[in-house]
Structures are given as C-alpha cells and as structure tokens.
Design an enzyme around this catalytic site. Sequence first.
Site, mmCIF file in Angstrom:
data_model
loop_
_atom_site.group_PDB
_atom_site.id
_atom_site.type_symbol
_atom_site.label_atom_id
_atom_site.label_comp_id
_atom_site.label_asym_id
_atom_site.label_seq_id
_atom_site.Cartn_x
_atom_site.Cartn_y
_atom_site.Cartn_z
ATOM 1 N N GLU A 1 0.822 -1.223 0.000
ATOM 2 C CA GLU A 1 0.000 0.000 0.000
ATOM 3 C C GLU A 1 0.851 1.266 0.000
ATOM 4 O OE1 GLU A 1 -3.472 2.195 2.643
ATOM 5 O OE2 GLU A 1 -2.668 0.279 3.285
ATOM 6 N N ASP A 2 1.963 1.266 0.753
ATOM 7 C CA ASP A 2 2.709 2.510 0.986
ATOM 8 C C ASP A 2 3.999 2.639 0.195
ATOM 9 O OD1 ASP A 2 0.743 3.090 2.791
ATOM 10 O OD2 ASP A 2 1.890 2.535 4.569
#
Length: 751
Positions: free
Chosen positions: A92-93
Amino acid sequence: MEDSAKKQLDEEKMVNDAFQHLINTYLASRHRKKVEIITKAFNFAKQAHKGVRRLSGEPYIMHPLAVAQIVCSEIGLGSTSICAALLHDVVEDTDYTVEDVSNIFGPKIAQIVDGLTKISGGIFGDKASAQAESFKKLLLTMSDDIRVILIKISDRLHNMRTLGSQPPNKQYKIAGETLYIYAPLANRLGLNKIKEELEDLSFRYEHPEEYQQIIDKLAQTRAHRETLFEDFTRPIREALDKMGLTYTIKARIKTPYSIWCKMQNKHIEFEEVYDILAVRIIFEPQRAEDEISECFRIYVCASRIYKPHPERLRDWLTHPKANGYQALHVTLMSKTGQWIEVQIRSTRMDEMAEQGFAAHWKYKEGSKTTADSEDELEKWLHTIKEILDDPQPNALDFLDAIKLNLYASEIFVVTPKGEFKTMPADCTALDFAFSIHTFLGSHCIGAKVNHKLVPLSHKLQSGDQVEILTSKTQRVQKEWINFATTAKAKNKIQAILRREERELQKQGEEILNEFFEKAEVEPNSMNIDKLCDLHRIKFREELFQAIGSKNVVLGTADLNVLHEKQGNKGNSWTHFIPFLKKKSPSSKTKEKPTTEQPISIDRKKTVVLNEENIQNFIIAECCHPIPGDDVLGYIDSDKHIYIHKRQCPVAAKLKTSDGNHILAVTWDVHKTLFFPATIKASGIDNVGILHEMTGILSNQFNINIHKLSVTTKDGIFDCEIQLGVHDVEDVKKICNKLKNMIGVEEVTRID
C-alpha cells in the site's frame, strides 16, 4: 551533527531490540522455528519503509514490528502471519507489488498481504461510504483466510495504543469505528483480552474525564478488593488443595469501559456497581477427557462453602459459545453479604478465552480445537458472506446488519429431532426459521414451541424445542422486519421485499407508459412529477410501486392534471424544491432552518461552542447534548454542523460510516444560556411529594418546568420533568438535591 548521528544510532538500536523481542517471543512458542523467513521479511519491510516516520516521530518500521508482536504473543499465530504482519503496509505505501511479495515470500504470505491491502484501498461504491465499503472488504477476506482479519485487528490495536499522536477529530473517528466494529469483531472471534483493551482505549479517548475518574476510583478501592478476594478464596484454596488439583486462582476486575456502561445503563454511581470483582479458577486436568467433569467437581466443592445463586449458573462447557468460549460460571454469596461470580475453566479453555479459537482453528500446530468450534466459525463466516452477497443499499443499514451479527448473547434452541442450535438471545421463532433455511423463513406461518402453538414474533428461551409451521401460499410481510432480530433474518426479509418492490415498480412503470400512450401524453419526467404531486408521493419509484400494487389506480383525475397548462401554479418548479432537499444522515436529527447559512470550519482544529456562535450549529434531538457533555460535530453534505453526544448511537454510526466528516468540539458557555434537559425520578408515592419536588426546582434553583408527567402504581411513582438548565453541573446538583428527599429512591437524567 553528532546529535543527529546519536539519534540515528538510538533509533537503530530501538528497531533491532524490538525485532529481537519478536524473535525471542516466537522461539518460545510451540510453532516450528522458521526464524530465517521472519528475518527476511523484517529486513525487506525495514528497507521498504526506510526514511518514513509515523505521526509520533518514530521510524515507520516500528508499527509493522508492533503488529507482528501482537500477532505472535497476544494471538499466538505462526511465521506466515508474522511475516504478513511485517509486510502488511509494504504494497500500500511503497512501490512494491503483490507479485514482488509472492516472488520473494511465496503465494500464501502474498495472498494475506493482498487481503490486508484491499481492506485499506480500492474503488468504493457510489451508494456506500468509503469506511462501510472498507468493512465489507475486510469481512469478505475472512472467508478466504481468517488470518487476514486477525492481523487487521492487531493493526487496529496498535493504532489505538498510539492514538495520542492523532488530532482529536481523527481520534473520535478511529475510536468510534473501533468500538462499533473492531471490538465486537474481536469478541466474536474469541479474542476477549484484545476486545477489552480496544473498548477501554476507545473509552479513554472519547470520554477522558470519565475514564480517569473510574481509574482513580478503582485505585482507591483496590485494597478493599484485595482483602475481599483473599478472604473469599482462602477456604476455596484449602478445599481444592485437599482434592489434589493443580490450579491458580485469579481476581478478574471489571474493565473501566464495562463499569462505565453499567453506570450508564443502570443510572447508578461507581459505588453501586457490585460485580467489579470476579474470581477465576484455572486448573490443569490430569486427563484431557476429564476437564468438563473436573469443572463440575470444583463447582460442587465451592457451592458447599458458599451458597450459589439459583438463577446464575451459566454452563458453557457442554455447549460452548459461538466464539468457542468454554467455562462454568457460578455466582456465590460471600460471608460479607456480596454476590461474587466465580468462573471455572481448564488451562486449555483459558487459552481459548484469551486468544480465541480462530487462532487455533487451522493454523496452530499441536492445537486441540474441537470440530464443533470449527463448525461454529464456518457457520458464522457463511452468515457474514450471505449478508455481503446481498448488501444493504445504505451504508448505515449495512453496518447495522453486521452489528447484529457481531453482538449477541447466546441461547440454545432444540429442533424437533433433538439437535441443538445456537441462537442469539431475544431471537424469535421467525429468526429461528430463517436460520435453518431462507425458504422455511419466507413461508413460515407460525411455530410450535414446546408443543404449543405460538406466533412468529414469539421470543425463544434457552432450551425451547421449536417446530416451524409453513404454508406454500405464505409471503414475506413488511411487518416481519419489526420483530426479526438476527442479521440473517432481517437481511433476507429486506432482500425479498426489495426484490418484490422492484417487480412492482417494473409493472407500475409498464402500466403508466400504457396510460400515457392512451392519453397521448409524452412520458417525460415532468408529467410523472405531476402525478406524484397529485397523489402526494415524493419519489417516482414510489409512484411506480403504488401503481404496480394497485394502491394507485390511474383515471380521470390523472388525465385532468396531465392536460393542465404548464403555467399551473401547483406544478411550478419551486413547488418541488422541498422534495429535492437532501435529508440529514440521521432522520432523528433536528430539521435545519431553511435560512441558515453554512459556516466555514477548520476540520483539523477543535471547534469551540460559545454564546456568540451557538446559533450556527444544530443540537441533535436524538441525544439532546448540553454544556458539560462530551460532544462531537458532524458536517453533513450541505455543510451544516450537528452536535451529538459522543456516546449517541447515531453519532456512533456516523463515526464508523462517515468518519471524515467528524469534528472535535468543546464547550465554552458560561451559564448565560438555557438548554433543555429531562430528569426522571421514582420513589414512594407519599402525599405532597410532587409539590415538594416542584418547590425545590422553583424556589431553590429558580428553574422553569416546561413539562411534567407523573404515573403512580401500587404506591410507587414515576415522574418525568422537562426543564431548562445551563449545563451538566446544574443537572447533577438538581439530581443530588431531589435524591435527598424522603421517599425519592432514584433520580437520573434521560436523553
């Protein structure tokens, strides 16, 4: 420069110490020792998050490490879950993909990381809020791999432990959805310890003053509880020693949140909460097959010393709770005249109670999980999936349906063939019918409970034997929704009704088009709106449905309206504006004035309510907050701001479904304004008591009573008084004064 280098070295040591603690915890567990892959996942995550910091200022890698530590030590999962926890934010990051994770760590870890990523991201539906859609994805992933939700709960627990670094409005949003969804989810999965911590942390941030007051009072009364515990357990220990048992006895103290809930629900003070202390007996059975009989032996032993309460024996041994919980609970009368609950369980049952059978279900080596608990989890996941397969169109309705399925005390109901079925407490015969099969539920006409005929609305009791009666001609009725209590029944009834409504709408639209064709009128939206106005119907879909169900029969009056000139005042554009106004998210909130203008607010700052700006806000009618109450604000789509109590049920839903529109709000009002409050009093119906009460309010407090209602029965009075007060302090003074009257037993403020 030296300071910067020292800080970097300190942080490096902090990270390495945290990782070593994780490895030590893992090595002490019963899992196979796959240290190499865990070390590989740690180094990968550390590199991926390099240079990134949390709001607290610490290196970001400390968060995945903390989540992995919870997964390992507090839930008891193995290397696959620990690796997934370490990697849960990587996709996600950072620039890494699920494919990268799969290539390096294998498909199973990648699948779990993918499930966790989907919960956080994705494209959300138009009709559901982002948060509600996120919960749907979270619940959907459970049926693929339960470890996804266990890691997500661990992630939420660490976020709650570090919530202090967030601004207040974010704290209310995160605490609200934690209390509304994550705590009951942890409870449903048997994670009792985590459930209690999530509740307490949410309580701490939403009601900091009340939380601290309870903590202080628990500290003040600690010595008394310890003495009571020692005196109560001493003779039990002596008896258990004679039996030759290996055991421990622990004091179980009620959590601050559960104490506060009891104070709120019962309208009592801390000192009146009598079940703060409970006793837990945990024993090691000599043989696994003897553990249930050993529980009953201990019960018999304790009940010879102290008299048991005849109605408070809870047997979750032979029929465990749906979350796998097993124990025997008995309430005994102590020598000091106080009822004390004693919980009797084996070491295996205790581990299950703390960590939950979800952790044992498929993935923990050496576990002795029963087939029954696996079956219960499978059934529960299936019910969740059924709700998701036919979701509510409204985000709040969806959350309500899930909420029903998460919470519930349990009873046992017996089928005509003698099979035991676990059902939520307060369920009805209709709920039982739908729990067996949708066809049975949708065609049931009644039931026989213990061989006696009862209606569908009949509430079932534990031990009832239930036979469902059906008819092929029976159809689902709208009023069924009023006495269905389970998520499955409500969801199925609403789905069937929606399907029938769509069919009626389709038929109505066809009838209307034929009518337009015969009348030689254009079938446009303006003409449809004319008929809506004639029949006092707000929405076109409702008109189609009314025509399809024959509640509206098109005739001469409709033709007359359709052939009227366009300039007719009754069909002017302004006439329809009221129907176009968007409703507030809560139908219970106060209708906003049409002249009111939205105000500009910085959402990151705490809004201060004072005498000058109070008229710019709308005080919610669902909870009637007054100065001194813990409150929050909610900005609706028209930028109007509603003020709710933080514990208001409507606010709880809004925090969960639309948390980005929550504001931190505080009062700064100085006893110049009056706010409505309602006080309820009850007691002995003595002559003149009402006159004395009103005299105190008028003469001593100089308060105008807006409304007063009194009922008396069998020498007892109940009285509700609506009055104007400045703040919560006024209410407390009034309640305390009235409580001191002779004959008045209870005085509380109600919403």
